[in-house]
Design a protein around this motif. Structure first.
Motif, PDB file in Angstrom:
ATOM      1  N   LYS B 127       0.827  -1.204   0.000  1.00 39.05           N
ATOM      2  CA  LYS B 127       0.000   0.000   0.000  1.00 39.05           C
ATOM      3  C   LYS B 127       0.865   1.259   0.000  1.00 39.05           C
ATOM      4  O   LYS B 127       0.591   2.223  -0.712  1.00 39.05           O
ATOM      5  CB  LYS B 127      -0.866  -0.017   1.249  1.00 39.05           C
ATOM      6  N   GLU B 128       1.930   1.219   0.773  1.00 40.98           N
ATOM      7  CA  GLU B 128       2.778   2.407   0.872  1.00 40.98           C
ATOM      8  C   GLU B 128       3.388   2.750  -0.480  1.00 40.98           C
ATOM      9  O   GLU B 128       3.374   3.890  -0.931  1.00 40.98           O
ATOM     10  CB  GLU B 128       3.873   2.124   1.890  1.00 40.98           C
ATOM     11  N   TYR B 130       2.336   1.828  -3.401  1.00 42.42           N
ATOM     12  CA  TYR B 130       1.308   2.204  -4.367  1.00 42.42           C
ATOM     13  C   TYR B 130       0.921   3.669  -4.193  1.00 42.42           C
ATOM     14  O   TYR B 130       0.770   4.403  -5.170  1.00 42.42           O
ATOM     15  CB  TYR B 130       0.082   1.316  -4.192  1.00 42.42           C
ATOM     16  N   GLU B 131       0.777   4.092  -2.939  1.00 40.17           N
ATOM     17  CA  GLU B 131       0.353   5.480  -2.750  1.00 40.17           C
ATOM     18  C   GLU B 131       1.440   6.461  -3.139  1.00 40.17           C
ATOM     19  O   GLU B 131       1.156   7.602  -3.460  1.00 40.17           O
ATOM     20  CB  GLU B 131      -0.060   5.686  -1.292  1.00 40.17           C
ATOM     21  N   LYS B 132       2.692   6.007  -3.090  1.00 39.16           N
ATOM     22  CA  LYS B 132       3.765   6.922  -3.490  1.00 39.16           C
ATOM     23  C   LYS B 132       4.008   6.901  -4.978  1.00 39.16           C
ATOM     24  O   LYS B 132       4.569   7.827  -5.536  1.00 39.16           O
ATOM     25  CB  LYS B 132       5.063   6.515  -2.783  1.00 39.16           C
ATOM     26  N   GLY B 134       2.021   6.838  -7.630  1.00 39.09           N
ATOM     27  CA  GLY B 134       1.266   7.707  -8.510  1.00 39.09           C
ATOM     28  C   GLY B 134       0.804   7.040  -9.781  1.00 39.09           C
ATOM     29  O   GLY B 134       0.440   7.701 -10.735  1.00 39.09           O
ATOM     30  N   LEU B 135       0.800   5.719  -9.812  1.00 37.07           N
ATOM     31  CA  LEU B 135       0.308   5.009 -11.001  1.00 37.07           C
ATOM     32  C   LEU B 135      -1.029   4.395 -10.643  1.00 37.07           C
ATOM     33  O   LEU B 135      -1.229   3.906  -9.537  1.00 37.07           O
ATOM     34  CB  LEU B 135       1.287   3.893 -11.383  1.00 37.07           C
ATOM     35  N   ARG B 170       4.837   9.009 -17.658  1.00 36.57           N
ATOM     36  CA  ARG B 170       4.466   8.963 -16.255  1.00 36.57           C
ATOM     37  C   ARG B 170       5.082   7.724 -15.606  1.00 36.57           C
ATOM     38  O   ARG B 170       5.565   7.770 -14.477  1.00 36.57           O
ATOM     39  CB  ARG B 170       2.944   8.911 -16.140  1.00 36.57           C
ATOM     40  N   TRP B 173       8.725   8.437 -15.128  1.00 32.26           N
ATOM     41  CA  TRP B 173       8.917   9.367 -13.988  1.00 32.26           C
ATOM     42  C   TRP B 173       8.793   8.611 -12.675  1.00 32.26           C
ATOM     43  O   TRP B 173       9.577   8.787 -11.750  1.00 32.26           O
ATOM     44  CB  TRP B 173       7.867  10.479 -14.075  1.00 32.26           C
TER      45      TRP B 173
END
Lengths: 235, 419
Positions: B127-128, B130-132, B134-135, B170, B173
């Protein structure tokens, strides 16, 4: 004695006012023949409640009605959210949506932060509880933030200068002259402060991360707020 | 009390073993038929070990044929971060135009795991992360109550997935800024000579990849037994017509004991030694034997050929086809293929996870082909050879062609989407 054509009440009144016949007719006309009858009162001619409880209830309601209509407040009501959106007075106008305008604000902010945090950072950039408190009470208008972590993937990576700090969001202007409203909830923001002491030129800036979920207060309220530890299930 | 109930509700699901019985079809032309067992082999993408068990007598022949037709497989182990797979040259040559499979290491229940096959990139993230990142992704199948695992999927063969396009940039990046950790990856090029004879021989270094790679070769290792071991008999009357529950129970019993015997053979268990004399208090194991069948031998030698490495499904299909041709019809053989315990994808793109504590992540299958039997009356025949459950319809087999009957066991772990 008057003639029998006159109504009885009028003749009585003439008796009461023997010296002034016009007065008697006036009284008769106003108060007897054309007496205004308030029909509104008549509609309430329900039988008065004999029950004690019902009587108390009627009294209460009557008092309430009187209060509501007695003194309407003369203060202006604040605008509702709908009205604010419709009027658009809190929007940033098109001419003002340029990143260059806010760059000097950013330099001002860095100066301001340096003032606040003088001497708070140790040699390798470590800081204590007191620094955290000062930062929490600081004003963030003009700070360049980047969204580093967010529940919504498309908001990650947004970087810009804070132009407005509301209770729940940051309003940011990006380099591409776009205004973005980023909710503070479930977000982590990152911002940098160049090293305060001029003696260490070329040192790397101090990087700080701000958890938006714990920061959902208006800027004015934050000044005196004592931040307590909040359970962070999100992380 | 409520807590106890809660625990039971989350109780880890057990591993399952699916058994399929049927006939192996001959591949027509160059395409493999889209039936089991071919589909199972083809869809199980990441394999790490293949064991082939044969009676010793035919091992020579098989060995010879394998060394003629099958080249050893080449695969690489690379230590890199995800951003390297998007470097222009590597990306264009291998992912867009070529065909490769990639798998990163990492425990599938607590770490991030990345995999690529068929041009599709899958990122299985915490989860961590994924939240960072940005995809945009979706929740993983076995993510837990608090949505702890997420899957990000990109089809890198789409026309817009090139440098310069928004979606792809993206991704670049994100890989540059967020996924900074480096991992060990396994890489296998499917366009190599071992798999597709028309391809050029593979180069030892990978084109366009900056981190260094370690080349490894998966060659078959052959173990010859020294002593004969107890054999099981392979004849059994499968339920015909309308099987009763009792018949099915007997059949299941036999099937599972056969599977157990195969497993014991592949680890060279002492219990199968003819001269084994273990205290019956500790083990009373006997291989499953049909007492009525006196023609089959009771002891014999079994040799094992095994491959170990990062083996793609196509290579296994090749092995299977060769073996199927070369083993004579009156002999049996068995192939067991093991998948990675930490693989995020088991069969057909279905997600896979391990059950608490890293266990229960097995995903493997065994195909056991019986010796062909000329007496067709004893065994009922399924239609089309795709017998799914054991309730086979009874059809008479007219020809006396000895067909290849097989049983396939698919062992699926507790947390697996495949069924």
């Amino acid at each position: 004695m008057s003639t029998s054509n006159e109504p009885f009440a009028q003749s009585l009144l003439h008796l009461a006012h023997p010296a002034d016949p016009t007065e008697a007719t006036r009284i008769y006309k106003e108060k007897v023949a054309y007496r205004p009858i308030d029909f509104r009162k008549l509609t309430n001619s329900t039988p008065k409640a004999t029950d004690a409880r019902a009587r108390r209830r009627e009294l209460r309601l009557a008092r309430k009605q009187k209060k509501a209509s007695s003194k309407p407040s003369s203060k202006p009501q604040p605008l509702s959210a709908r009205q604010k959106r419709a009027l658009g007075i809190y929007d940033i106008p098109k001419e003002a949506q340029k990143y260059e305008i806010y760059e000097p604000l950013n330099t001002l902010w860095i100066g301001y932060i340096h003032e606040i945090l003088k001497g708070s950072f140790g040699n390798n950039g470590t800081a204590g509880q007191a620094t955290a408190a000062k930062l929490s009470a600081a004003d963030f208008h003009g700070c360049e933030v980047e969204v580093v972590r967010n529940r919504c993937p498309s908001r990650v990576g947004v970087k810009g200068i804070v132009v407005k700090d509301t209770k729940m969001t940051f309003v940011i202007i990006t380099r591409k002259n776009e205004i973005k409203h980023i909710p503070k909830e479930h977000s982590v923001f990152r911002f940098e402060i160049p090293w305060p002491d001029k003696t260490k030129e070329g040192a790397e800036p101090i990087v700080l991360e701000l958890h938006g979920s714990n920061f959902m207060f208006r800027a004015a309220e934050r000044m005196n707020k004592k931040f307590k530890a909040k359970a962070m299930d999100d992380l | 009390m409520a807590q106890l109930l809660n625990k039971l509700a989350h109780a880890a699901p057990d591993s399952k073993c699916y058994v399929t019985r049927g006939t192996i079809l001959k591949p027509t032309g160059s395409e493999n038929p889209s039936q089991r067992p071919y589909t199972t082999i083809h869809d199980h993408i990441y394999n790490q070990q293949v064991d082939l068990l044969l009676p010793d007598e035919i091992c020579e022949v098989v060995q010879q044929r394998l060394s003629e037709q099958l080249k050893p497989l080449q695969y690489h182990r690379i230590f890199m971060g995800p951003k390297h797979i998007l470097e222009k040259e590597f990306y264009n040559h291998y992912i867009r135009q070529g065909n490769i499979i990639l798998l990163s290491d990492g425990r599938v229940d607590v770490d991030d795991v990345y995999c690529l096959y068929d041009g599709k990139l899958f990122l299985f993230l915490r989860k961590e992360t994924y939240e960072k990142a940005g995809l945009v992704g979706r929740q993983a199948a076995f993510g837990g109550r608090k949505k702890e695992r997420w899957v990000v999927e990109y089809n890198l063969r789409e026309p817009h997935m090139v440098h310069g396009k928004k979606a792809f940039d993206r991704l670049v990046w994100s890989f540059e800024n967020v996924f900074k950790q480096q991992n060990a990856w396994l890489f296998c090029d499917l366009n190599q000579e071992a798999i597709d004879p028309s391809s050029p021989p593979p180069e030892p270094t990978l084109k366009g990849l900056t981190p260094p790679t370690v080349l490894r070769i998966a060659a078959p290792t052959i173990t010859h037994p020294s002593n004969p071991i107890k054999l099981a008999t392979f004849t059994h009357k499968p339920p015909t017509g309308k099987p009763t529950d009792y018949d099915r129970a007997i059949f299941f019993d036999w099937i599972t004991s056969l599977h157990e015997w195969l497993a014991l053979v592949s680890i060279n268990s002492d219990r199968l030694n003819v001269t084994d004399s273990i205290d019956p208090l500790l083990s009373r194991y006997e291989p499953p034997i049909d007492e009525d069948d006196t023609s089959s031998p009771v002891t014999g030698k079994i040799s094992k050929v095994s491959w170990r490495g990062f083996i793609p499904a196509e290579y296994i299909l090749k092995i299977f086809n060769i073996i199927q041709e070369v083993v004579p019809h009156n002999q049996w053989y068995s192939i067991t293929v093991h998948g990675f315990q930490n693989t995020p994808i088991s069969w057909k793109g279905r997600q896979h996870n391990v059950v608490g504590g890293g266990m229960g992540g097995e995903n493997l299958y065994t195909i056991l082909r019986f010796a062909g039997i000329n007496d067709t009356s004893a065994i009922g025949e399924d239609d089309g050879g795709d017998g799914d459950d054991i309730m086979g319809g009874m059809e008479d087999v007219k020809e006396k062609v000895a067909e290849s009957k097989y049983i396939m066991y698919e062992v699926v772990g507790g947390r697996d989407e495949f069924s």
